[in-house]
Design a protein around this motif. Structure first.
Motif, PDB file in Angstrom:
ATOM      1  N   ASP A 216     -30.828  44.277  63.318  1.00 43.10           N
ATOM      2  CA  ASP A 216     -30.298  45.621  63.071  1.00 43.10           C
ATOM      3  C   ASP A 216     -29.577  46.165  64.301  1.00 43.10           C
ATOM      4  N   PHE A 217     -30.216  45.994  65.460  1.00 41.51           N
ATOM      5  CA  PHE A 217     -29.648  46.557  66.680  1.00 41.51           C
ATOM      6  C   PHE A 217     -28.329  45.885  67.024  1.00 41.51           C
ATOM      7  N   MET A 218     -28.261  44.571  66.916  1.00 45.26           N
ATOM      8  CA  MET A 218     -27.001  43.864  67.189  1.00 45.26           C
ATOM      9  C   MET A 218     -25.876  44.375  66.291  1.00 45.26           C
ATOM     10  N   LEU A 219     -26.169  44.504  65.020  1.00 49.29           N
ATOM     11  CA  LEU A 219     -25.144  44.932  64.070  1.00 49.29           C
ATOM     12  C   LEU A 219     -24.608  46.314  64.413  1.00 49.29           C
ATOM     13  N   SER A 220     -25.503  47.193  64.822  1.00 47.86           N
ATOM     14  CA  SER A 220     -25.085  48.547  65.174  1.00 47.86           C
ATOM     15  C   SER A 220     -24.409  48.599  66.544  1.00 47.86           C
ATOM     16  N   TYR A 221     -25.008  47.912  67.510  1.00 48.70           N
ATOM     17  CA  TYR A 221     -24.512  47.950  68.888  1.00 48.70           C
ATOM     18  C   TYR A 221     -23.123  47.331  69.011  1.00 48.70           C
ATOM     19  N   ASN A 222     -22.844  46.304  68.233  1.00 46.15           N
ATOM     20  CA  ASN A 222     -21.572  45.588  68.337  1.00 46.15           C
ATOM     21  C   ASN A 222     -20.587  45.917  67.217  1.00 46.15           C
ATOM     22  N   ALA A 223     -20.866  46.955  66.463  1.00 43.28           N
ATOM     23  CA  ALA A 223     -19.944  47.325  65.382  1.00 43.28           C
ATOM     24  C   ALA A 223     -18.543  47.574  65.948  1.00 43.28           C
ATOM     25  N   PRO A 224     -17.504  47.111  65.257  1.00 40.49           N
ATOM     26  CA  PRO A 224     -16.134  47.233  65.772  1.00 40.49           C
ATOM     27  C   PRO A 224     -15.624  48.669  65.725  1.00 40.49           C
ATOM     28  N   PRO A 225     -14.563  48.974  66.465  1.00 35.81           N
ATOM     29  CA  PRO A 225     -14.051  50.352  66.555  1.00 35.81           C
ATOM     30  C   PRO A 225     -13.759  50.999  65.210  1.00 35.81           C
ATOM     31  N   ALA A 226     -13.147  50.262  64.298  1.00 35.80           N
ATOM     32  CA  ALA A 226     -12.792  50.859  63.007  1.00 35.80           C
ATOM     33  C   ALA A 226     -14.026  51.318  62.247  1.00 35.80           C
ATOM     34  N   THR A 227     -15.090  50.516  62.318  1.00 30.79           N
ATOM     35  CA  THR A 227     -16.329  50.897  61.652  1.00 30.79           C
ATOM     36  C   THR A 227     -17.038  52.020  62.398  1.00 30.79           C
ATOM     37  N   LEU A 228     -17.060  51.934  63.716  1.00 30.75           N
ATOM     38  CA  LEU A 228     -17.721  52.985  64.505  1.00 30.75           C
ATOM     39  C   LEU A 228     -17.111  54.347  64.248  1.00 30.75           C
ATOM     40  N   ALA A 229     -15.789  54.388  64.088  1.00 29.86           N
ATOM     41  CA  ALA A 229     -15.120  55.665  63.856  1.00 29.86           C
ATOM     42  C   ALA A 229     -15.619  56.329  62.586  1.00 29.86           C
ATOM     43  N   ALA A 230     -16.082  55.515  61.631  1.00 31.19           N
ATOM     44  CA  ALA A 230     -16.530  56.059  60.347  1.00 31.19           C
ATOM     45  C   ALA A 230     -18.022  56.333  60.295  1.00 31.19           C
ATOM     46  N   ILE A 231     -18.804  55.725  61.200  1.00 29.59           N
ATOM     47  CA  ILE A 231     -20.261  55.865  61.091  1.00 29.59           C
ATOM     48  C   ILE A 231     -20.876  56.674  62.227  1.00 29.59           C
ATOM     49  N   GLU A 232     -20.093  57.006  63.256  1.00 29.01           N
ATOM     50  CA  GLU A 232     -20.627  57.806  64.349  1.00 29.01           C
ATOM     51  C   GLU A 232     -20.058  59.221  64.288  1.00 29.01           C
ATOM     52  N   PRO A 233     -20.799  60.205  64.821  1.00 30.38           N
ATOM     53  CA  PRO A 233     -20.326  61.590  64.768  1.00 30.38           C
ATOM     54  C   PRO A 233     -18.924  61.740  65.340  1.00 30.38           C
ATOM     55  N   GLY A 234     -18.092  62.470  64.634  1.00 32.96           N
ATOM     56  CA  GLY A 234     -16.710  62.670  65.065  1.00 32.96           C
ATOM     57  C   GLY A 234     -15.843  63.005  63.877  1.00 32.96           C
ATOM     58  N   ALA A 235     -14.559  63.145  64.127  1.00 34.00           N
ATOM     59  CA  ALA A 235     -13.636  63.560  63.075  1.00 34.00           C
ATOM     60  C   ALA A 235     -13.575  62.560  61.930  1.00 34.00           C
ATOM     61  N   GLY A 236     -13.780  61.271  62.229  1.00 34.67           N
ATOM     62  CA  GLY A 236     -13.665  60.262  61.184  1.00 34.67           C
ATOM     63  C   GLY A 236     -14.956  59.926  60.472  1.00 34.67           C
ATOM     64  N   TYR A 237     -16.045  60.643  60.810  1.00 30.96           N
ATOM     65  CA  TYR A 237     -17.347  60.295  60.235  1.00 30.96           C
ATOM     66  C   TYR A 237     -17.342  60.443  58.716  1.00 30.96           C
ATOM     67  N   SER A 238     -17.952  59.457  58.048  1.00 29.69           N
ATOM     68  CA  SER A 238     -18.041  59.470  56.588  1.00 29.69           C
ATOM     69  C   SER A 238     -19.460  59.113  56.163  1.00 29.69           C
ATOM     70  N   PRO A 239     -20.165  60.013  55.481  1.00 33.17           N
ATOM     71  CA  PRO A 239     -21.512  59.677  54.990  1.00 33.17           C
ATOM     72  C   PRO A 239     -21.499  58.451  54.080  1.00 33.17           C
ATOM     73  N   ALA A 240     -20.451  58.310  53.278  1.00 34.23           N
ATOM     74  CA  ALA A 240     -20.365  57.152  52.386  1.00 34.23           C
ATOM     75  C   ALA A 240     -20.233  55.861  53.193  1.00 34.23           C
ATOM     76  N   ALA A 241     -19.432  55.907  54.265  1.00 36.32           N
ATOM     77  CA  ALA A 241     -19.273  54.730  55.123  1.00 36.32           C
ATOM     78  C   ALA A 241     -20.578  54.414  55.836  1.00 36.32           C
ATOM     79  N   MET A 242     -21.309  55.446  56.243  1.00 40.02           N
ATOM     80  CA  MET A 242     -22.590  55.238  56.907  1.00 40.02           C
ATOM     81  C   MET A 242     -23.569  54.563  55.955  1.00 40.02           C
ATOM     82  N   ARG A 243     -23.572  54.996  54.696  1.00 43.42           N
ATOM     83  CA  ARG A 243     -24.448  54.372  53.704  1.00 43.42           C
ATOM     84  C   ARG A 243     -24.073  52.914  53.497  1.00 43.42           C
TER      85      ARG A 243
END
Length: 324
Positions: A172-199
């Motif tokens: 779990d930690f590897m997948l989260s820690y190494n998530a690529p920029p495009a995915t991080l933009a959607a799953i981390e707090p910020g303008a691009g955050y998407s609850p659906a993408a986080m799910r």
């Protein structure tokens, strides 16, 4: 009246003197108190272990860490430590996280030495929650703090070998820690955050980590092109028993699964776990593990890419949760 004032001054002076003695002596007493924790560094990772979890003698931390890192190394084709932060800390508590407290100087000092001045306070905030762990894992990763929490008591209760708990948590930690920029933009707090993408990212990660944790119990080569039929059979039997509606993970006495933050996804997690089993049996474990390898290294843009590479329809993996 003067006599009364004198008595008050004497009492106040005595109280101040006692307080001064307390301030001078308490740090010495606290420093001399035996800690409830020990620390081990294994495979480049710091493990802080609550001693209560070791008293039975049934937990062999070194063997569990060796087993987890060996299994993940076979999956990744490299040292798992290469995909983890060098200051990662795994806190192995026993029976919840009440023992993670500022009053334990050893624990506080150890975390502060790793630049985690707020980590103990962070964990203390989790104590107010009924179930800080994930629904089907005795652990939870906290990426921002570079910390993994795991409960040895829950592992015992659920029949999880500690090595399997570590495989799940580290995956779990590897997948989260190494998530690529495009995915991080959607799953981390910020303008691009998407609850659906986080799910979707959560279900995507658990698809791999649930399978790998259960599969690790049986050893062998998880990257083999063809699944071992004996291992596949035993894995099916284990999963059928554990994920039965009345089993260890979903039974009525396991309130943690019912109150966890991800309780709405219980059905989806079980469904996707069975999809992973089907995929490993029908197409060989090697293909599944190869995609996990790219996922753990962040070699993709969005999870849907890797799901499609598995030959699965992403809509199936991310569909609403059925009843578990």
């Amino acid at each position: 009246m003067k006599r009364f004032d004198l008595v008050k001054r004497i009492a106040l002076g005595a109280a101040l003197a006692a307080f001064a003695v307390f301030l001078a002596v308490y740090p010495l007493v606290r420093a001399g108190m035996q800690s409830a924790w020990i620390e081990k560094r294994l495979h480049g990772v710091s493990f802080l272990v609550e001693k209560t979890g070791l008293e039975s003698g049934e937990v062999d931390l070194r063997a569990a860490a060796d087993g987890a890192f060996d299994f993940l190394g076979k999956c990744l084709g490299r040292d798992p430590a290469e995909l983890l932060p060098p200051d990662l800390v795994v806190i192995l508590a026993y029976g919840g996280y009440a023992g993670v407290t500022l009053s334990d100087e050893f624990l506080e000092r150890s975390l502060r030495a790793k630049n985690r001045a707020l980590s103990v306070r962070l964990v203390e905030s989790l104590k107010s929650r009924f179930a800080p762990n994930e629904p089907f894992s005795s652990s939870r990763g906290i990426k921002g703090e570079r910390m993994i929490l795991a409960d040895l008591y829950e592992a015992e209760r659920n029949g999880d070998p500690l090595s399997a708990v570590l495989v799940h948590a580290l995956s779990d930690f590897m997948l989260s820690y190494n998530a690529p920029p495009a995915t991080l933009a959607a799953i981390e707090p910020g303008a691009g955050y998407s609850p659906a993408a986080m799910r979707r990212f959560y279900l995507f990660g658990e698809f791999f980590s649930l399978y790998l944790a259960e599969r690790s119990v049986f050893g062998g080569d998880p990257a083999a092109d063809v699944a071992d039929p004996d291992i596949a059979r035993r894995l099916r039997e284990r999963v059928a028993a554990r994920y039965d509606p009345a089993g260890a993970l979903l039974g009525e006495d396991n309130l943690r699964a019912r109150y966890t933050a991800e309780r709405a996804e219980l059905g989806a997690l079980v469904r996707n776990h069975r999809l992973a089993l089907d995929l490993a049996e029908s197409r060989g474990e090697g293909g599944l593990v190869a995609v996990f390898r790219d996922a753990a290294a962040g070699a993709y843009s969005f999870p849907e890419e890797l799901v499609a590479r598995l030959g699965l329809d992403p809509a199936l993996l991310f569909a609403p949760a059925p009843n578990p």
